[in-house]
Design a protein around this motif. Structure first.
Motif, PDB file in Angstrom:
ATOM      1  N   ILE A   1      18.863 -21.851 117.318  1.00  0.00           N
ATOM      2  CA  ILE A   1      17.813 -21.376 118.233  1.00  0.00           C
ATOM      3  C   ILE A   1      17.873 -22.105 119.578  1.00  0.00           C
ATOM      4  N   PHE A   2      18.010 -23.423 119.554  1.00  0.00           N
ATOM      5  CA  PHE A   2      18.029 -24.193 120.807  1.00  0.00           C
ATOM      6  C   PHE A   2      19.099 -23.649 121.755  1.00  0.00           C
ATOM      7  N   ASN A   3      20.315 -23.452 121.253  1.00  0.00           N
ATOM      8  CA  ASN A   3      21.409 -22.976 122.098  1.00  0.00           C
ATOM      9  C   ASN A   3      21.223 -21.517 122.526  1.00  0.00           C
ATOM     10  N   ILE A   4      20.571 -20.739 121.703  1.00  0.00           N
ATOM     11  CA  ILE A   4      20.379 -19.319 122.008  1.00  0.00           C
ATOM     12  C   ILE A   4      19.316 -19.126 123.090  1.00  0.00           C
TER      13      ILE A   4
ATOM     14  N   VAL B   1      31.032 -21.901 120.086  1.00  0.00           N
ATOM     15  CA  VAL B   1      30.622 -23.156 119.460  1.00  0.00           C
ATOM     16  C   VAL B   1      29.256 -23.596 119.997  1.00  0.00           C
ATOM     17  N   MET B   2      28.350 -23.919 119.068  1.00  0.00           N
ATOM     18  CA  MET B   2      27.018 -24.433 119.409  1.00  0.00           C
ATOM     19  C   MET B   2      26.758 -25.685 118.580  1.00  0.00           C
ATOM     20  N   GLY B   3      25.826 -26.527 119.042  1.00  0.00           N
ATOM     21  CA  GLY B   3      25.425 -27.689 118.253  1.00  0.00           C
ATOM     22  C   GLY B   3      25.848 -29.019 118.841  1.00  0.00           C
ATOM     23  N   SER B   4      25.924 -30.037 117.979  1.00  0.00           N
ATOM     24  CA  SER B   4      26.143 -31.442 118.376  1.00  0.00           C
ATOM     25  C   SER B   4      27.618 -31.781 118.591  1.00  0.00           C
TER      26      SER B   4
ATOM     27  N   MET C   1      27.167  -6.738 129.634  1.00  0.00           N
ATOM     28  CA  MET C   1      27.132  -8.173 129.357  1.00  0.00           C
ATOM     29  C   MET C   1      25.693  -8.674 129.291  1.00  0.00           C
ATOM     30  N   THR C   2      25.527  -9.706 128.486  1.00  0.00           N
ATOM     31  CA  THR C   2      24.207 -10.281 128.239  1.00  0.00           C
ATOM     32  C   THR C   2      23.916 -11.408 129.207  1.00  0.00           C
ATOM     33  N   GLY C   3      22.815 -12.062 128.932  1.00  0.00           N
ATOM     34  CA  GLY C   3      22.501 -13.300 129.610  1.00  0.00           C
ATOM     35  C   GLY C   3      23.435 -14.395 129.125  1.00  0.00           C
ATOM     36  N   ILE C   4      23.201 -15.587 129.607  1.00  0.00           N
ATOM     37  CA  ILE C   4      24.082 -16.716 129.302  1.00  0.00           C
ATOM     38  C   ILE C   4      23.555 -17.496 128.101  1.00  0.00           C
ATOM     39  N   TYR C   5      24.483 -17.881 127.243  1.00  0.00           N
ATOM     40  CA  TYR C   5      24.151 -18.713 126.084  1.00  0.00           C
ATOM     41  C   TYR C   5      24.719 -20.102 126.293  1.00  0.00           C
ATOM     42  N   TYR C   6      23.946 -21.097 125.901  1.00  0.00           N
ATOM     43  CA  TYR C   6      24.362 -22.494 126.023  1.00  0.00           C
ATOM     44  C   TYR C   6      25.319 -22.789 124.877  1.00  0.00           C
ATOM     45  N   SER C   7      26.581 -22.472 125.111  1.00  0.00           N
ATOM     46  CA  SER C   7      27.606 -22.595 124.084  1.00  0.00           C
ATOM     47  C   SER C   7      28.953 -22.781 124.768  1.00  0.00           C
ATOM     48  N   ASP C   8      29.959 -23.084 123.963  1.00  0.00           N
ATOM     49  CA  ASP C   8      31.321 -23.244 124.465  1.00  0.00           C
ATOM     50  C   ASP C   8      32.185 -22.150 123.873  1.00  0.00           C
TER      51      ASP C   8
END
Length: 156
Positions: A107-110, A20-23, A2-9
């Motif tokens: 990029i921001f979410n990644i 899902v990423m973004g606004s 498993m990887t690190g954490i991504y700011y996503s849903d």
């Protein structure tokens, strides 16, 4: 592994796993994509490559506590969804994009919350490169209901 954490849903919409990423990502998918939507986790998703499959795991502790992946809500990811802001939106259609375009737009979410952004982008690119999935952009819509219906109709 498993990887690190991504700011996503992570959601399952109409039986398909969606990262899902973004606004406006959480609210629209949680409330407006229909009764066939299951929320797996918000804001803190780990990924794992399994051949041509990409598996997403919800890490509620955001990596602060070691977790056994078998206890984490998870699903195979079939779609990478980038929710566009009003400024990024040029029309009212969902568009299929390349994996590279998805990465450039997300990029921001990644890289959110990491020290080495280049390493994280490389990690994400390697994960999605072999994965059998579709990348899409979802336009900003006047209402959340409209956006949710667009997504629900597209993903099947």
């Amino acid at each position: 592994c498993m990887t690190g954490i991504y700011y996503s849903d992570l959601f399952v919409i109409n039986g398909k796993g969606c990262l899902v990423m973004g606004s406006g990502k959480s609210d629209v998918c949680r409330n407006y994509t229909g009764s066939n939507t299951e929320m797996m986790g918000l804001d803190s998703i780990r990924l794992e490559a399994d051949g041509a499959r990409l598996i997403g795991y919800y890490d509620v502790t955001m990596g602060l506590i070691a977790r056994d992946k078998s206890t984490m809500p998870s699903c195979e990811i079939n779609y990478l969804i980038r929710m566009l802001s009003s400024q990024e939106t040029t029309d009212n259609k969902i568009k299929v994009i390349s994996k590279r375009e998805f990465i450039e737009m997300s990029i921001f979410n990644i890289v959110y919350g990491v020290l080495d952004g280049k390493l994280r982008i490389k990690e994400f690119a390697q994960l999605v490169e072999k994965a059998n999935l579709v990348c899409i952009t979802v336009p900003w819509c006047e209402t959340r209901e409209e956006k949710g219906q667009l997504i629900s109709k597209f993903i099947n």
